[in-house]
Design a protein around this motif. Structure first.
Motif, mmCIF file in Angstrom:
data_model
loop_
_atom_site.group_PDB
_atom_site.id
_atom_site.type_symbol
_atom_site.label_atom_id
_atom_site.label_comp_id
_atom_site.label_asym_id
_atom_site.label_seq_id
_atom_site.Cartn_x
_atom_site.Cartn_y
_atom_site.Cartn_z
ATOM 1 N N SER A 70 0.829 -1.214 0.000
ATOM 2 C CA SER A 70 0.000 0.000 0.000
ATOM 3 C C SER A 70 0.859 1.258 0.000
ATOM 4 N N PHE A 71 2.068 1.142 0.610
ATOM 5 C CA PHE A 71 3.005 2.272 0.629
ATOM 6 C C PHE A 71 4.304 1.823 -0.027
ATOM 7 N N VAL A 72 4.816 2.639 -0.941
ATOM 8 C CA VAL A 72 6.122 2.335 -1.534
ATOM 9 C C VAL A 72 7.021 3.550 -1.336
ATOM 10 N N VAL A 73 8.186 3.307 -0.747
ATOM 11 C CA VAL A 73 9.190 4.367 -0.587
ATOM 12 C C VAL A 73 10.337 4.013 -1.521
ATOM 13 N N SER A 74 10.573 4.871 -2.532
ATOM 14 C CA SER A 74 11.604 4.573 -3.523
ATOM 15 C C SER A 74 12.750 5.555 -3.408
ATOM 16 N N GLY A 75 13.957 5.029 -3.538
ATOM 17 C CA GLY A 75 15.139 5.879 -3.482
ATOM 18 C C GLY A 75 15.828 5.962 -4.831
ATOM 19 N N GLY A 76 16.394 7.121 -5.117
ATOM 20 C CA GLY A 76 17.130 7.314 -6.363
ATOM 21 C C GLY A 76 18.582 7.635 -6.089
ATOM 22 N N ARG A 77 19.242 8.118 -7.134
ATOM 23 C CA ARG A 77 20.672 8.428 -7.027
ATOM 24 C C ARG A 77 20.962 9.483 -5.971
ATOM 25 N N GLY A 78 19.925 10.261 -5.623
ATOM 26 C CA GLY A 78 20.096 11.278 -4.589
ATOM 27 C C GLY A 78 20.507 10.698 -3.244
ATOM 28 N N LEU A 79 20.305 9.393 -3.048
ATOM 29 C CA LEU A 79 20.713 8.751 -1.780
ATOM 30 C C LEU A 79 22.236 8.609 -1.676
ATOM 31 N N GLN A 80 22.903 8.716 -2.810
ATOM 32 C CA GLN A 80 24.375 8.749 -2.893
ATOM 33 C C GLN A 80 25.086 7.411 -2.686
ATOM 34 N N GLY A 81 24.419 6.411 -2.188
ATOM 35 C CA GLY A 81 25.101 5.123 -2.025
ATOM 36 C C GLY A 81 24.268 4.170 -1.192
ATOM 37 N N PRO A 82 24.566 2.847 -1.294
ATOM 38 C CA PRO A 82 23.747 1.848 -0.585
ATOM 39 C C PRO A 82 23.814 2.008 0.930
ATOM 40 N N GLU A 83 24.894 2.601 1.418
ATOM 41 C CA GLU A 83 25.055 2.729 2.876
ATOM 42 C C GLU A 83 24.029 3.686 3.480
ATOM 43 N N TRP A 138 20.731 3.689 2.771
ATOM 44 C CA TRP A 138 19.343 3.206 2.656
ATOM 45 C C TRP A 138 18.639 3.080 4.007
ATOM 46 N N HIS A 139 19.417 3.080 5.091
ATOM 47 C CA HIS A 139 18.785 2.997 6.418
ATOM 48 C C HIS A 139 17.831 4.176 6.636
ATOM 49 N N VAL A 140 18.087 5.295 5.939
ATOM 50 C CA VAL A 140 17.209 6.471 6.076
ATOM 51 C C VAL A 140 15.804 6.113 5.572
ATOM 52 N N LEU A 141 15.760 5.394 4.428
ATOM 53 C CA LEU A 141 14.456 4.997 3.883
ATOM 54 C C LEU A 141 13.847 3.869 4.705
ATOM 55 N N ASP A 201 14.035 3.386 7.827
ATOM 56 C CA ASP A 201 13.430 3.952 9.033
ATOM 57 C C ASP A 201 12.042 4.520 8.709
ATOM 58 N N LEU A 202 11.930 5.172 7.540
ATOM 59 C CA LEU A 202 10.621 5.701 7.128
ATOM 60 C C LEU A 202 9.645 4.546 6.881
ATOM 61 N N LEU A 203 10.167 3.479 6.292
ATOM 62 C CA LEU A 203 9.353 2.289 6.025
ATOM 63 C C LEU A 203 8.803 1.714 7.331
ATOM 64 N N ASP A 204 9.674 1.619 8.338
ATOM 65 C CA ASP A 204 9.238 1.093 9.639
ATOM 66 C C ASP A 204 8.148 1.967 10.231
ATOM 67 N N ALA A 205 8.289 3.285 10.047
ATOM 68 C CA ALA A 205 7.272 4.196 10.591
ATOM 69 C C ALA A 205 5.931 3.992 9.879
ATOM 70 N N LEU A 206 5.982 3.648 8.586
ATOM 71 C CA LEU A 206 4.744 3.478 7.816
ATOM 72 C C LEU A 206 4.044 2.159 8.131
ATOM 73 N N GLY A 207 4.791 1.184 8.660
ATOM 74 C CA GLY A 207 4.162 -0.077 9.063
ATOM 75 C C GLY A 207 4.453 -1.222 8.117
ATOM 76 N N VAL A 245 10.583 20.340 -1.029
ATOM 77 C CA VAL A 245 11.885 20.730 -1.558
ATOM 78 C C VAL A 245 12.843 20.816 -0.379
ATOM 79 N N GLY A 246 13.858 19.965 -0.400
ATOM 80 C CA GLY A 246 14.810 19.985 0.712
ATOM 81 C C GLY A 246 15.770 18.825 0.622
ATOM 82 N N ASP A 247 16.715 18.821 1.552
ATOM 83 C CA ASP A 247 17.717 17.756 1.601
ATOM 84 C C ASP A 247 17.074 16.504 2.209
ATOM 85 N N LEU A 248 17.087 15.419 1.443
ATOM 86 C CA LEU A 248 16.401 14.202 1.901
ATOM 87 C C LEU A 248 16.937 13.710 3.240
#
Ligand code: FAD
Length: 317
Positions: free
Chosen positions: A197-210, A212-215, A217-223, A299-302
């Motif tokens: 029901s919720f998809v959080v997608s990351g792009g090149r703006g994440l700068q590297g696989p290390e 992804w914990h930022v996303l 954490d958001l995923l955990d908050a969404l359930g 608009v802001g720094d992810l």
């Protein structure tokens, strides 16, 4: 009487959500066309199918762990001639099975449909083309037609109290050149990106696989009904698995909420997210094309926005 057959996809004793969605399509098709519908399912998932379909036929894989497209299309070909229409989810397995079935039975096929309408007594199927900019209306001719439906095009059908006894099918199992003997679930307990029901997608703006914990954490908050996706360069760089790649050449998703983080919004990416009910874009560049298709934009720094968003979701309204 018009008869629709659903070829079920299952994992162990459980039917996949995309199969429950296709059951809804089968039920609507048979209601509109004055017919009935049934399901063909692996014996291990027969109990789950019992309260769903008015007719359930089961096959026994005799110890084979999983019926891949080669085996499933062979099994389906043995029963398909007895019905007017065979349908499956347009998952990677479903599309593969249906392509093989069309070739085996010389039957017309409409892949990846998003719905249907009945015109002059016949079903006409809708297919999104050019990233959803054009909707093709496809009418199939012939005694047997094959249709696959894109995941999340229909609400999953609900279990009824009526228990239907499964009918075993006497089917010949094909001799396979390769058989799957074991399937184990990847460590993630998250739903498939096409089913969440919720998809959080990351792009090149994440700068590297290390990062992804930022996303995550958001995923955990969404359930538990939230899944990770990514843009193609991210999977090409092996930052994330290809199963998470969203877009024209990846998975097409249709969640209630799609959150694009550090994704520019190239047309090839947008082609895979157009059916999302709501799109939230987070990007530091106010001119990023993703904002043209987003319902909401930040608009802001992810690396600042995403943790604040996760914290806000956790603290509730
Ligand atoms: C034939 C073909 C098929 C393709 N199929 C697909 C497909 O299926 N799916 C797909 O995704 N792509 C596909 N592509 C690639 C597509 O054209 C784009 O190159 C790709 O989508 C760009 O990925 P991206 O948005 O992650 O990266 P970029 O375009 O590099 O965008 C990164 C974004 O992150 C933002 N950003 C950077 N740092 C931050 C920060 N700290 N905070 C917030 N924002 C930040 C930037 O402003 C930028 O907008 C395909 C291309 C071709 C030619």
């Amino acid at each position: 009487m018009f008869k629709v057959l659903v070829i079920a996809e299952s994992s162990g004793d459980r039917l996949n959500v995309s199969t429950l969605e296709v059951c809804r399509a089968a039920s609507e098709l048979s209601a509109h066309l004055g017919g009935h519908w049934g399901m063909l399912v692996d014996q291990r998932a027969a109990d789950s199918a019992g309260g769903l379909a008015p007719e359930v036929s089961v096959y026994d894989l005799q110890g084979v762990a999983y019926a891949g497209p080669e085996m499933l299309s062979d099994i389906a070909a043995q029963v398909a001639r007895a019905v007017d229409m065979v349908i499956m989810p347009a998952t990677s397995t479903g599309k593969d099975v249906m392509g093989r079935l069309a070739q085996k039975l010389d039957a017309p096929l409409a892949q990846d449909c998003t719905g249907f309408e009945v015109m002059a007594g016949s079903p006409v199927f809708k297919r999104a083309l050019y990233g959803g900019k054009v909707i093709a209306h496809v009418k199939l001719s012939g005694e047997l037609s094959l249709v696959s439906f894109r995941p999340r095009s229909y609400e999953p059908i609900l279990q009824s109290d009526e228990v239907v006894k499964a009918r075993p099918c006497e089917l010949l199992l094909p001799e396979l050149k390769a058989a799957v003997t074991l399937r184990s679930k990847a460590s993630s307990q998250r739903p498939e990106v096409t089913e969440a029901s919720f998809v959080v997608s990351g792009g090149r703006g994440l700068q590297g696989p290390e990062n992804w914990h930022v996303l995550e954490d958001l995923l955990d908050a969404l359930g538990p009904d939230a899944a990770l996706g990514c843009s193609r360069p991210v999977s090409d760089e092996n930052w994330r698995p290809h199963s998470e790649h969203v877009g024209q050449t990846g998975r097409a998703v249709a969640p209630d909420l799609y959150i694009a983080v550090g994704i520019s919004g190239a047309t090839q990416h947008v082609a895979g997210i157009a059916r999302s009910k709501c799109i939230l874009a987070i990007n530091k560049d106010p001119a990023a094309p993703i904002f043209k298709v987003a319902d909401y934009g930040i608009v802001g720094d992810l690396f600042e926005v995403v943790p604040s968003l996760a914290a806000a979701i956790r603290s509730g309204p």
